[in-house]
Design a protein around this motif. Sequence first.
Motif, PDB file in Angstrom:
ATOM      1  N   VAL A 104     -36.788 -25.327   2.991  1.00 46.43           N
ATOM      2  CA  VAL A 104     -37.725 -24.386   3.609  1.00 46.43           C
ATOM      3  C   VAL A 104     -38.707 -23.960   2.528  1.00 46.43           C
ATOM      4  CG1 VAL A 104     -37.935 -22.240   4.932  1.00 46.43           C
ATOM      5  CG2 VAL A 104     -35.790 -23.539   5.019  1.00 46.43           C
ATOM      6  N   ASP A 122     -28.952  -4.577  -7.278  1.00 43.21           N
ATOM      7  CA  ASP A 122     -28.676  -5.890  -7.873  1.00 43.21           C
ATOM      8  C   ASP A 122     -27.303  -6.363  -7.411  1.00 43.21           C
ATOM      9  OD1 ASP A 122     -28.192  -8.107  -9.358  1.00 43.21           O
ATOM     10  OD2 ASP A 122     -28.609  -7.179 -11.314  1.00 43.21           O
ATOM     11  N   LEU A 123     -27.307  -7.297  -6.460  1.00 41.37           N
ATOM     12  CA  LEU A 123     -26.043  -7.759  -5.859  1.00 41.37           C
ATOM     13  C   LEU A 123     -25.295  -8.746  -6.758  1.00 41.37           C
ATOM     14  CD1 LEU A 123     -27.337  -8.153  -2.188  1.00 41.37           C
ATOM     15  CD2 LEU A 123     -25.950  -6.276  -3.129  1.00 41.37           C
ATOM     16  N   VAL A 143     -26.521 -16.653   4.930  1.00 42.81           N
ATOM     17  CA  VAL A 143     -27.318 -17.865   4.736  1.00 42.81           C
ATOM     18  C   VAL A 143     -26.608 -18.765   3.733  1.00 42.81           C
ATOM     19  CG1 VAL A 143     -29.560 -18.828   4.128  1.00 42.81           C
ATOM     20  CG2 VAL A 143     -29.437 -16.646   5.320  1.00 42.81           C
ATOM     21  N   SER A 144     -26.078 -19.855   4.240  1.00 44.09           N
ATOM     22  CA  SER A 144     -25.488 -20.879   3.385  1.00 44.09           C
ATOM     23  C   SER A 144     -26.608 -21.874   3.063  1.00 44.09           C
ATOM     24  CB  SER A 144     -24.294 -21.516   4.118  1.00 44.09           C
ATOM     25  OG  SER A 144     -23.776 -22.594   3.389  1.00 44.09           O
ATOM     26  N   CYS A 190     -29.301 -12.717   3.185  1.00 38.87           N
ATOM     27  CA  CYS A 190     -30.213 -13.783   2.741  1.00 38.87           C
ATOM     28  C   CYS A 190     -30.365 -13.831   1.224  1.00 38.87           C
ATOM     29  CB  CYS A 190     -31.600 -13.594   3.339  1.00 38.87           C
ATOM     30  SG  CYS A 190     -31.645 -13.529   5.132  1.00 38.87           S
ATOM     31  N   LYS A 207     -22.479 -22.149  -2.111  1.00 35.20           N
ATOM     32  CA  LYS A 207     -22.766 -22.205  -0.674  1.00 35.20           C
ATOM     33  C   LYS A 207     -21.604 -22.815   0.108  1.00 35.20           C
ATOM     34  CE  LYS A 207     -26.915 -20.390  -0.798  1.00 35.20           C
ATOM     35  NZ  LYS A 207     -27.165 -19.058  -0.237  1.00 35.20           N
ATOM     36  N   MET A 252     -38.475 -19.783  -3.440  1.00 33.45           N
ATOM     37  CA  MET A 252     -37.335 -20.435  -4.118  1.00 33.45           C
ATOM     38  C   MET A 252     -37.605 -21.909  -4.395  1.00 33.45           C
ATOM     39  SD  MET A 252     -33.357 -20.600  -2.842  1.00 33.45           S
ATOM     40  CE  MET A 252     -32.876 -18.984  -3.437  1.00 33.45           C
ATOM     41  N   GLY A 282     -32.078 -26.516   5.641  1.00 29.59           N
ATOM     42  CA  GLY A 282     -32.471 -27.616   4.765  1.00 29.59           C
ATOM     43  C   GLY A 282     -33.547 -27.098   3.823  1.00 29.59           C
ATOM     44  N   ASP A 317     -32.688  -5.407  -1.780  1.00 26.37           N
ATOM     45  CA  ASP A 317     -33.172  -6.480  -2.660  1.00 26.37           C
ATOM     46  C   ASP A 317     -33.266  -5.956  -4.102  1.00 26.37           C
ATOM     47  OD1 ASP A 317     -34.938  -9.272  -1.731  1.00 26.37           O
ATOM     48  OD2 ASP A 317     -34.924  -8.670  -3.836  1.00 26.37           O
ATOM     49  N   VAL A 318     -33.048  -6.850  -5.052  1.00 27.85           N
ATOM     50  CA  VAL A 318     -33.206  -6.491  -6.465  1.00 27.85           C
ATOM     51  C   VAL A 318     -34.690  -6.352  -6.800  1.00 27.85           C
ATOM     52  CG1 VAL A 318     -33.281  -8.856  -7.405  1.00 27.85           C
ATOM     53  CG2 VAL A 318     -32.315  -7.004  -8.792  1.00 27.85           C
ATOM     54  N   SER A 371     -38.457 -11.302   0.157  1.00 24.12           N
ATOM     55  CA  SER A 371     -39.112 -12.608   0.011  1.00 24.12           C
ATOM     56  C   SER A 371     -38.552 -13.631   0.995  1.00 24.12           C
ATOM     57  CB  SER A 371     -38.898 -13.100  -1.433  1.00 24.12           C
ATOM     58  OG  SER A 371     -39.430 -14.392  -1.629  1.00 24.12           O
ATOM     59  N   GLY A 372     -39.333 -14.650   1.257  1.00 27.59           N
ATOM     60  CA  GLY A 372     -38.851 -15.860   1.920  1.00 27.59           C
ATOM     61  C   GLY A 372     -38.165 -15.637   3.264  1.00 27.59           C
ATOM     62  N   ILE A 373     -36.987 -16.228   3.417  1.00 30.20           N
ATOM     63  CA  ILE A 373     -36.253 -16.188   4.683  1.00 30.20           C
ATOM     64  C   ILE A 373     -35.898 -14.744   5.051  1.00 30.20           C
ATOM     65  CG2 ILE A 373     -34.085 -16.867   5.815  1.00 30.20           C
ATOM     66  CD1 ILE A 373     -34.219 -19.496   4.132  1.00 30.20           C
ATOM     67  N   TYR A 410     -24.881 -24.211  -7.492  1.00 29.60           N
ATOM     68  CA  TYR A 410     -25.484 -23.733  -6.243  1.00 29.60           C
ATOM     69  C   TYR A 410     -24.708 -24.275  -5.036  1.00 29.60           C
ATOM     70  CZ  TYR A 410     -28.959 -22.962  -2.554  1.00 29.60           C
ATOM     71  OH  TYR A 410     -29.591 -22.576  -1.397  1.00 29.60           O
ATOM     72  N   THR A 421     -40.238 -21.678   0.700  1.00 30.96           N
ATOM     73  CA  THR A 421     -40.273 -20.270   0.278  1.00 30.96           C
ATOM     74  C   THR A 421     -40.484 -20.273  -1.237  1.00 30.96           C
ATOM     75  OG1 THR A 421     -37.940 -20.188  -0.264  1.00 30.96           O
ATOM     76  CG2 THR A 421     -38.530 -19.728   2.037  1.00 30.96           C
TER      77      THR A 421
HETATM   78  P1  NAD Z   1     -36.495 -16.382  -2.074  1.00 34.57           P
HETATM   79  O1  NAD Z   1     -36.370 -16.586  -3.538  1.00 34.57           O
HETATM   80  O2  NAD Z   1     -37.834 -16.380  -1.441  1.00 34.57           O
HETATM   81  O3  NAD Z   1     -35.756 -15.025  -1.633  1.00 34.57           O
HETATM   82  C1  NAD Z   1     -34.522 -14.645  -2.170  1.00 34.57           C
HETATM   83  C2  NAD Z   1     -34.466 -13.140  -2.235  1.00 34.57           C
HETATM   84  O4  NAD Z   1     -33.177 -12.767  -2.771  1.00 34.57           O
HETATM   85  C3  NAD Z   1     -35.540 -12.535  -3.166  1.00 34.57           C
HETATM   86  O5  NAD Z   1     -36.220 -11.481  -2.529  1.00 34.57           O
HETATM   87  C4  NAD Z   1     -34.732 -12.042  -4.348  1.00 34.57           C
HETATM   88  O6  NAD Z   1     -35.283 -10.903  -5.002  1.00 34.57           O
HETATM   89  C5  NAD Z   1     -33.387 -11.728  -3.691  1.00 34.57           C
HETATM   90  N1  NAD Z   1     -32.327 -11.685  -4.705  1.00 34.57           N
HETATM   91  C6  NAD Z   1     -32.097 -12.601  -5.672  1.00 34.57           C
HETATM   92  N2  NAD Z   1     -31.136 -12.171  -6.494  1.00 34.57           N
HETATM   93  C7  NAD Z   1     -30.738 -10.958  -6.039  1.00 34.57           C
HETATM   94  C8  NAD Z   1     -29.792  -9.998  -6.494  1.00 34.57           C
HETATM   95  N3  NAD Z   1     -29.093 -10.192  -7.618  1.00 34.57           N
HETATM   96  N4  NAD Z   1     -29.633  -8.868  -5.776  1.00 34.57           N
HETATM   97  C9  NAD Z   1     -30.385  -8.636  -4.666  1.00 34.57           C
HETATM   98  N5  NAD Z   1     -31.307  -9.498  -4.202  1.00 34.57           N
HETATM   99  C10 NAD Z   1     -31.482 -10.645  -4.886  1.00 34.57           C
HETATM  100  O7  NAD Z   1     -35.590 -17.526  -1.436  1.00 34.57           O
HETATM  101  P2  NAD Z   1     -35.338 -17.981   0.085  1.00 34.57           P
HETATM  102  O8  NAD Z   1     -35.691 -19.396   0.157  1.00 34.57           O
HETATM  103  O9  NAD Z   1     -35.886 -17.020   1.054  1.00 34.57           O
HETATM  104  O10 NAD Z   1     -33.750 -17.881   0.107  1.00 34.57           O
HETATM  105  C11 NAD Z   1     -33.025 -17.069   1.012  1.00 34.57           C
HETATM  106  C12 NAD Z   1     -31.634 -17.655   1.172  1.00 34.57           C
HETATM  107  O11 NAD Z   1     -31.757 -18.944   1.780  1.00 34.57           O
HETATM  108  C13 NAD Z   1     -30.899 -17.881  -0.141  1.00 34.57           C
HETATM  109  O12 NAD Z   1     -29.548 -17.531   0.005  1.00 34.57           O
HETATM  110  C14 NAD Z   1     -31.047 -19.376  -0.359  1.00 34.57           C
HETATM  111  O13 NAD Z   1     -30.018 -19.898  -1.162  1.00 34.57           O
HETATM  112  C15 NAD Z   1     -31.012 -19.885   1.045  1.00 34.57           C
HETATM  113  N6  NAD Z   1     -31.566 -21.217   1.243  1.00 34.57           N
HETATM  114  C16 NAD Z   1     -32.891 -21.459   0.984  1.00 34.57           C
HETATM  115  C17 NAD Z   1     -33.386 -22.738   1.184  1.00 34.57           C
HETATM  116  C18 NAD Z   1     -34.826 -23.097   0.944  1.00 34.57           C
HETATM  117  O14 NAD Z   1     -35.165 -24.276   1.016  1.00 34.57           O
HETATM  118  N7  NAD Z   1     -35.698 -22.141   0.675  1.00 34.57           N
HETATM  119  C19 NAD Z   1     -32.533 -23.763   1.629  1.00 34.57           C
HETATM  120  C20 NAD Z   1     -31.202 -23.474   1.880  1.00 34.57           C
HETATM  121  C21 NAD Z   1     -30.733 -22.199   1.688  1.00 34.57           C
END
Ligand code: NAD
Length: 256
Positions: free
Chosen positions: A185, A41-42, A108-109, A68, A154, A189, A183, A32-33, A11-13, A150, A187
């Motif tokens: 994004v 499951d990390l 990814v922080s 990520c 980070k 989340m 910042g 990924d979980v 998902s996402g990033i 959170y 997604t």
């Molecule tokens: P997202 O929810 O789209 O993706 C996160 C992914 O992590 C998902 O596929 C999920 O299944 C996986 N995941 C969650 N728990 C897990 C586990 N226990 N074991 C394995 N995989 C697991 O979110 P995103 O926005 O793509 O976030 C990616 C990273 O970017 C994260 O670390 C998030 O904290 C960071 N981040 C996101 C934003 C934002 O605005 N979206 C901003 C700053 C940082």
Amino acid sequence: ERTCVVTGAASGIGAAVAESFRASGHTVIGVDVAGGDVHADLSRPDGRRFAVEQLTRRAAAVDVVVACAGLARPEPVTLSVNYFGVVDLLAGLLPLLRRGRSPRVVVVSSVAAVHRTLDSLVQACLDHDEEAALDLGRRAVEAGKGIGIYAASKQALARWVRRTASTEAWAGHGIALNAVGPGVVLTPMIAAEWASPAGREALSRQVPMPLTRGPIDVGQIVRTVRFLADPDNTAVTGQTVYVDGGADAQLRGDRQ
Ligand code: NAD
């Protein structure tokens, strides 16, 4: 062709990073979980061990790891995924990285790392005491301060990168280790919060975006990851590169 491990690739990033490496002809192993090449499951020590076992079975060497996978829930489990899930997985992958060519790791922080947060929680993470961190996390929730979990996860991760990158185990083996700090994004989340006017207002207050005046395109995060993970990056290590529309500069100012 490089062998790249991407966590959170479902998902996402993480999905965007995985797609970018694949489009350039590299081999991506997603963890990924929610499923993918390695379904792990990390948040759990046995899940992290399982992921390392599976990756060791699939690859003789790893050139790139992009971590990520993350959660933004105001609950203790967020510490397990965002900090211990990253640090333990990377420790387990070090032997594969040492066999890699121009090995590069990007975690990814978040710009949330610069928010003032729960110092004892950050310290428990850096002490690598997951039980203590989870206990402090539970107490933070009870005290109505779960929202700080959170940011603590980070901040701890960014500080771990800084402490670790220059050590013999990493720099001594030519492995660059950096963080990106996104910042806002759009997604999954963040999508639900951004969809409501109140959520959008709250996010914009927590994370000012003077340059972009709105969410950051995921492609901007991907290009920074690609720069840090490139074999041509032979000098940048131990850094967090904020890709945040100016939020870190505005929030932190001169404060180190
Ligand atoms: P997202 O929810 O789209 O993706 C996160 C992914 O992590 C998902 O596929 C999920 O299944 C996986 N995941 C969650 N728990 C897990 C586990 N226990 N074991 C394995 N995989 C697991 O979110 P995103 O926005 O793509 O976030 C990616 C990273 O970017 C994260 O670390 C998030 O904290 C960071 N981040 C996101 C934003 C934002 O605005 N979206 C901003 C700053 C940082």
